[in-house]
Design a protein around this motif. Structure first.
Motif, PDB file in Angstrom:
ATOM      1  N   ILE A  80      14.669  50.567 -20.677  1.00 41.38           N
ATOM      2  CA  ILE A  80      15.673  51.305 -19.908  1.00 41.38           C
ATOM      3  C   ILE A  80      17.019  51.269 -20.619  1.00 41.38           C
ATOM      4  O   ILE A  80      17.727  52.260 -20.725  1.00 41.38           O
ATOM      5  N   THR A  88      22.646  50.012 -16.316  1.00 39.96           N
ATOM      6  CA  THR A  88      21.658  49.820 -15.259  1.00 39.96           C
ATOM      7  C   THR A  88      20.771  48.609 -15.522  1.00 39.96           C
ATOM      8  O   THR A  88      20.399  47.890 -14.603  1.00 39.96           O
ATOM      9  N   ASP A  89      20.458  48.377 -16.805  1.00 37.12           N
ATOM     10  CA  ASP A  89      19.522  47.284 -17.094  1.00 37.12           C
ATOM     11  C   ASP A  89      20.077  45.943 -16.633  1.00 37.12           C
ATOM     12  O   ASP A  89      19.345  45.070 -16.216  1.00 37.12           O
ATOM     13  N   GLY A 111      11.699  56.974  -9.663  1.00 39.25           N
ATOM     14  CA  GLY A 111      12.696  55.992 -10.121  1.00 39.25           C
ATOM     15  C   GLY A 111      12.767  54.801  -9.186  1.00 39.25           C
ATOM     16  O   GLY A 111      12.843  53.649  -9.622  1.00 39.25           O
ATOM     17  N   ILE A 164      16.116  56.894 -14.471  1.00 36.20           N
ATOM     18  CA  ILE A 164      15.169  55.830 -14.829  1.00 36.20           C
ATOM     19  C   ILE A 164      13.754  56.414 -14.877  1.00 36.20           C
ATOM     20  O   ILE A 164      12.977  56.141 -15.799  1.00 36.20           O
TER      21      ILE A 164
END
Lengths: 349, 850
Positions: B131, B146-147, B189, B276
């Motif tokens: 990701i 986001t990760d 997602g 995602i």
């Protein structure tokens, strides 16, 4: 492309200070109508006269302080102050007394402190307290609700009223003067409340005062609905005054007036909705406003019952104005994500 | 349906959302030039991995994530890298930042890419890396990688996953349109996020003004096995604020200064969920996003799927901009977005909306009027602050008070500014105050660091000075000892006048140096207008006096050397005695000054402390020199002398003991907390006294033979007094002295106890010095004996001292090395071991003679 650079937010609610002030002035209309209906043209004439003076004094001060004239005049705050003073004064006070009051309110209590938003005390109440102490004779010249008597409008017409206010007091007018119900209640000698009610014809006409209070109440509800102020201050004033008077009335109904009398006679409703809610001189947070209102209610009852003055709204509000900054220190709301509100001057860093 | 927990405040600005939802999402044209900033997220900028002239394909990695909080950047279309240089980027500051420019070739040619066949079969860590490598950052506005949010440590257990679809800002419809058209991507997602975080329940927060989107979402959720609740919240700004949405949906408040994960909640934007899905299932990196292009100045407001790096003017043209009407260009929403002055600025991962506003739509703010404390801001504040109080504090720069009113909990949503009837730009005031406070704090940190560094350096320099002085003193002592040998071997009761003069010269030089130091200290203090100028002045005068005295003594000695036959050195001893006494007095005064300065907590304490240490050694030295002289003078009568000394020591110990006992009695009476300590002190003193008595007795026993021997030869061969006992005696005295000093420091300085202790300290100092003198005398005799055996004991001692010093030095440098983490530690350690061995050997040899 000439684009402007401004930080957020980029939109604004269409409200402004002038609009709020205008709405408050508008909300006094029912009260004004009631006053005129029961007590004649005096109040209306006083409002116009006071407003003219207020705008004049305000303009002079703004010029003297080198501020933009129109920018400050258009906020209507001076006129609102004038209206509140005129509503609080007895209907047939001489013109010069109104002038003194407006001068004190606008020049001393407001502009000398730095103008709008900077005054620690409510200007109208400072003025009212000053003339009440300085000119006790003129300030007690209330009239009986003579309009209720037969052909009321002919007894003291518009021109007669003008003459009375600007020409000077006449013997003719003495016929109408009368004490207020609060006066009667305060200075009833050895009579019990029961006896006072029976003996006094002023108290017999107390319905007029109830009606005026009801009219102010309507105006206050309008402002609450329009979210000009929150319910906290007026509710706290009325509930604390009510509770206080109920308590004592229950203890000794002969010695103390009943709670309904306290709530609906004198300046209670006008004070609770139109003057105690003056944001500049009151406490800030909702919690603070409740304490502020409780203080006013308790003081009103205390001064009315045991003090020298029959009505006490002005003094109570001024005393609580004095306490407002202190109240603010200890009544911060609990901020999102905090367990408890901060209080005091600094507290834990 | 779950319950909704209202948050305080909030506003209802005109929504202006309908305009841009009339037409479906359309792809924006591929521009001729893409400008891709290497930092579009919160955290470290990505590092470019292409160079000018490289051909890149759509989706190709062009900048790699650097550090923990960072994401990768990919080419949005195929073409040639023309430039990597700073360009105007979307940022409120309007500053330039490094961008990779790509000249597109129009082919829009994809690089080979494919998603994971089954993400459940790969380790979670790999999936999170995947990701990150596909450039996913929060698409709601802040752009947090986001990760990082998906990779929480074990200390965070996620109960609730919140998908933020509130989209509370007016005008913006990008999320609304995404839900309407691509709900299955969103669900995909959410499934991936669910797999990674394993929350106990999943909530989607959406405002009730998106009826269409809610319906579509409900349909899409029928196909998933996940237990997802759609929670429709009333339309109110800022319900999409992370903290506000969390409160709305769960009733939980994120504690101030914490992240949602600390209370078991993770929030993800709905657009991020879709991104995602595209990355994991299709291998598509984040190279495009949905942007709402709206505002009164565009005739076709709509949502466009825009390649990252596309200049805004491309979008404006697509939406049919009317340049004449455009007065304000806002990136983001009208409440929290920022204006941009340049329409060639590119779209980045966080750009959700472009508002091309007309002057009527967003008129310039009218001039601010005075605050009338109406409290409307307070009723609107979603963080439950007192905005008007904060405003007054910011205006009057009372930042402490602003902090006390929780300024830093302000989320800058702009609700207060929006409702202010006096048009006061409240949010700007808060930003100003926050920046001022941050700057102040940074400044303070810097100053603190500088002060610490300075103090450390100062201490190091002082320590060096003291060390040097100690070494010099050691050498001087050795020289004096050698001198004593010479004197005794000459078997004359004379002092060599030349040596004496030399000594006095040194003394004069030392006092001169001291004088200079005192002068410079005084000047420094004056320059800093320090408090203890008077003290320093006094010190200076004393030093001056001492210098004069030393000079006179020197001159007298020189004269005396010329004139007298120097048969008697008694006067010299007297002089030395005076010197010693003077040095002691000086030391006391300096100690007092130090104490006063310490109490005041003054800056000059360090310097004064060093001065006291110096004076201490000096006083000891003077005393020693005096003792040496005396010892050498009466070497023949050493035994009786030492016996007398011992007698004296015993007497004094007895006196001290008595006084201490008296002091203890008073302390116990007064319930002083120091009583315990004093008790211990008295016990010690008792044992000391006993020791002194026994030493005296021992001495008396050995005196007889030694006197006999002395009549035969010199006192060289007399039976040795137990040197160790003497040494111990000295060290015990020293410890006692130190303890008494400490005790004094602990007690109230004005009490009677203190003055008594002070007296005791003086006495102990004398005792200590006397014991030391005795020891020195014994040592001198021993040295002579050794010399008679042909061994240079002096040299041996010097060697041993040097070896020890070398070892200490090495130890220190090792410590330093360890601190600075350098690599020659091993070598230094080996050296240290050799040095220590050497020192041990020498000490051993030396001990054989002692």
């Amino acid at each position: 492309m000439a684009l402007i650079r401004i930080t957020s937010p980029h939109v604004h609610k269409p409200v402004n200070t002038a609009g709020i002030m205008r709405l408050v002035i508008l909300a006094t209309l029912p009260g004004l109508l009631a006053m005129t209906f029961f007590f004649g043209w005096g109040t209306l004439i006083n409002i116009i006269w006071a407003s003219l003076l207020a705008v004049t004094f305000e303009a002079i001060c703004i010029k003297a302080r080198n501020r933009p004239l129109y920018f400050y005049l258009k906020d209507y705050s001076a006129i609102l102050t004038a209206v509140l003073i005129a509503l609080a004064l007895p209907p047939f006070v001489p013109w010069w007394l109104t002038a003194v009051a407006v001068f004190v309110a606008i020049v001393v209590a407001k502009q000398l402190y730095g103008g709008i938003g900077q005054n620690p005390f409510n200007p109208a109440m400072v003025a009212y307290a000053l003339v009440l102490i300085s000119f006790p004779l003129e300030m007690t010249r209330w009239t009986a609700p003579f309009m209720l008597q037969g052909d009321g409008w002919n007894i003291l017409g518009f021109v007669d009223t003008l003459q009375l206010i600007f020409g000077g007091w006449s013997e003719h007018a003495d016929a109408f003067t009368s004490a207020t119900p609060l006066d009667v209640m305060r200075h009833r000698g050895g009579l019990t409340t029961e006896e006072a009610w029976r003996a006094s014809d002023v108290l017999a006409n107390v319905g007029a005062w109830h009606a005026v209070s009801a009219a102010y109440f309507m105006g206050g509800i309008l402002l609450l609905y329009k979210k000009i102020f929150s319910w906290h201050t007026p509710a706290a004033v009325l509930i604390s005054l009510g509770a206080m008077s109920t308590l004592f009335y229950v203890i000794s109904p002969d010695t103390y007036a009943d709670p309904f009398f306290h709530l609906t006679v004198g300046g209670t409703i006008l004070g609770a909705f139109f003057i105690a809610t003056d944001p500049v001189s009151s406490a800030t947070s909702n919690k603070g406003k409740i304490w502020f209102g409780i203080g006013i209610g308790v003081l009103i009852f205390t001064i009315r019952t045991w003090g020298n003055y029959p009505d006490a709204v002005a003094f109570s509000i001024l005393l609580m104005n004095l306490a407002a900054p202190f109240i603010d220190q200890y009544t911060q709301p609990r901020t999102y994500g905090h367990k408890a509100p901060n209080s005091g001057l600094k507290g834990k860093a | 349906m779950s319950k909704i927990f209202a948050f305080h405040g909030g506003i209802h600005p005109p929504e202006n959302k309908k305009q841009s939802t009339r037409s479906p999402i359309r792809p924006a044209p591929v521009p001729a030039q893409l400008t891709i900033p290497i930092q579009q997220h919160i955290g470290a900028p990505a590092k470019p991995c292409v160079k000018t002239g490289d051909y890149v394909q759509k989706g190709q990695l062009i900048a790699k994530a650097q550090g923990r909080i960072s994401v990768s950047i990919h080419a949005s279309s195929s073409g040639t890298v023309t430039d990597i240089s700073p360009k105007a980027v979307p940022h409120p500051s309007g500053l330039n930042a490094p961008c990779i420019s790509i000249q597109t070739d129009g082919k829009d040619e994809w690089i080979d890419h494919q998603g994971l066949d089954d993400y459940r079969s790969v380790p979670k860590q790999t999936l999170i890396e995947y990701i990150r490598d596909h450039g996913i950052a929060g698409m709601g506005g802040a752009g947090f990688p986001t990760d990082v949010k998906l990779h929480l440590g074990d200390d965070h257990i996620v109960n609730t996953l919140i998908i933020n679809a509130a989209e509370c800002e007016p005008y913006i419809t990008a999320d609304d349109m995404l839900i309407r058209e691509r709900a299955e991507q969103i669900v995909g997602g959410i499934e991936i996020i669910n797999y990674l975080l394993k929350p106990t329940h999943i909530l989607i927060g959406i405002e009730d003004n998106k009826a269409h989107a809610i319906r579509v979402l409900e349909d899409a959720l029928r196909h998933t096995e996940l237990n997802i609740d759609i929670i429709v919240v009333p339309t109110k700004y800022p319900s999409g604020g992370e903290k506000q949405l969390i409160r709305l949906l769960t009733g939980v408040e994120v504690p101030s200064g914490h992240i949602p994960a600390d209370v078991g909640i993770v929030c993800q934007n709905i657009g991020t969920a879709a991104a995602i899905n595209q990355a994991v299932n299709y291998g598509t990196p984040l190279i495009s996003r949905i942007v709402t292009v709206t505002g009164g100045a565009v005739s076709k407001p709509q949502n466009l799927e825009v390649l990252i790096g596309t200049p805004i003017n491309t979008l404006l043209e697509t939406a049919r901009i009317n340049h004449d009407q455009l007065s304000r260009l806002v990136m983001g929403g009208p409440m929290m977005g920022y204006t941009i002055e340049n329409d060639s600025i590119p779209i980045i991962k966080t750009s959700n909306c472009i508002i091309a506003a007309t002057a009527e739509e967003m008129p310039p703010a009218p001039p601010a009027q005075a605050c009338i404390r109406c409290g409307l801001c307070e009723q609107a504040c979603p963080a439950e602050l007192l905005p008007q109080q904060l405003y007054w504090f910011a205006k009057s720069k009372e930042f402490e008070k602003a902090k006390h009113h929780n300024l830093f909990d302000c989320i800058e949503c702009g609700a207060c500014s929006y409702v202010c009837p006096s048009n006061i730009p409240l949010v700007q005031y808060y930003r100003f105050a926050k920046n001022e406070i941050r700057a102040e704090e940074a400044e303070q940190r810097k100053a603190d660091q500088a002060r610490l560094r300075f103090e450390a350096r100062q201490a190091r320099l002082e320590q060096d000075k003291v060390d040097k002085e100690t070494r010099r003193k050691e050498r001087a002592a050795q020289a004096a000892a050698a001198q004593a040998i010479k004197k005794t071997t000459l078997e004359t009761a004379q002092t060599n006048p030349e040596d004496q003069i030399k000594q006095l010269k040194t003394a004069a030089a030392v006092t001169r140096t001291k004088l200079k130091k005192a002068l410079s200290a005084l000047e420094k203090a004056k320059a800093e207008s320090s408090d203890d100028i008077a003290q320093l002045d006094l010190q200076y005068k004393q030093a001056e006096h001492a210098a004069e005295e030393a000079q006179t003594a020197l001159e007298a000695a020189e004269k005396g050397a010329l004139v007298s036959a120097a048969t008697s050195n008694a006067p010299d001893i007297k002089q030395l005695k005076t010197q010693a006494a003077v040095a002691r007095t000086k030391l006391k005064k300096a100690q007092q000054a130090l104490k006063m300065a310490e109490e005041k907590g003054h800056d000059g304490v360090e310097t004064l402390r060093a001065t006291v240490a110096e004076l201490e050694t000096k006083a000891a030295n003077a005393q020693q020199a005096f003792a040496d002289a005396e010892a050498s003078n009466s070497s023949s009568g050493a035994a009786s002398q030492s016996s007398a000394m011992l007698q004296e020591a015993a007497d004094k110990a007895l006196q001290t003991l008595q006084k201490a006992e008296a002091a203890l009695a008073t302390a116990i009476e007064n319930n002083s907390p120091a009583a315990d300590k004093m008790q211990a002190g008295v016990e010690k003193l008792k044992s000391k006294y006993t020791e002194a008595l026994s030493a005296l007795q021992d001495n008396a026993k050995t005196q007889q033979p030694s006197i006999q021997q002395a009549t035969g030869q010199q006192a060289i061969e007399r039976k040795p007094i137990d040197l160790k006992a003497l040494k111990q005696n000295v060290s015990i005295m020293r410890t006692k002295l130190k303890k008494a000093e400490k005790l004094l420091e602990a007690t109230d300085e004005n009490s009677a106890e203190a003055s008594e202790l002070q007296q005791e300290i003086t006495r102990l100092t004398q005792l200590h010095q006397e014991a030391k003198a005795q020891l020195d005398a014994e040592e001198a005799i021993r040295i002579k004996a050794a010399a008679a055996q042909g061994i240079d004991l002096k040299q041996l001692k010097i060697d041993a001292a040097l070896a020890r010093a070398a070892a200490t030095k090495l130890q220190r440098s090792i410590k330093k090395e360890q601190e600075s983490e350098q690599n020659n530690l091993d070598a230094l350690q080996a050296e240290l071991i050799t040095a220590q061995q050497q020192a041990d050997k020498l000490t051993h040899t030396l001990s054989q003679f002692e």
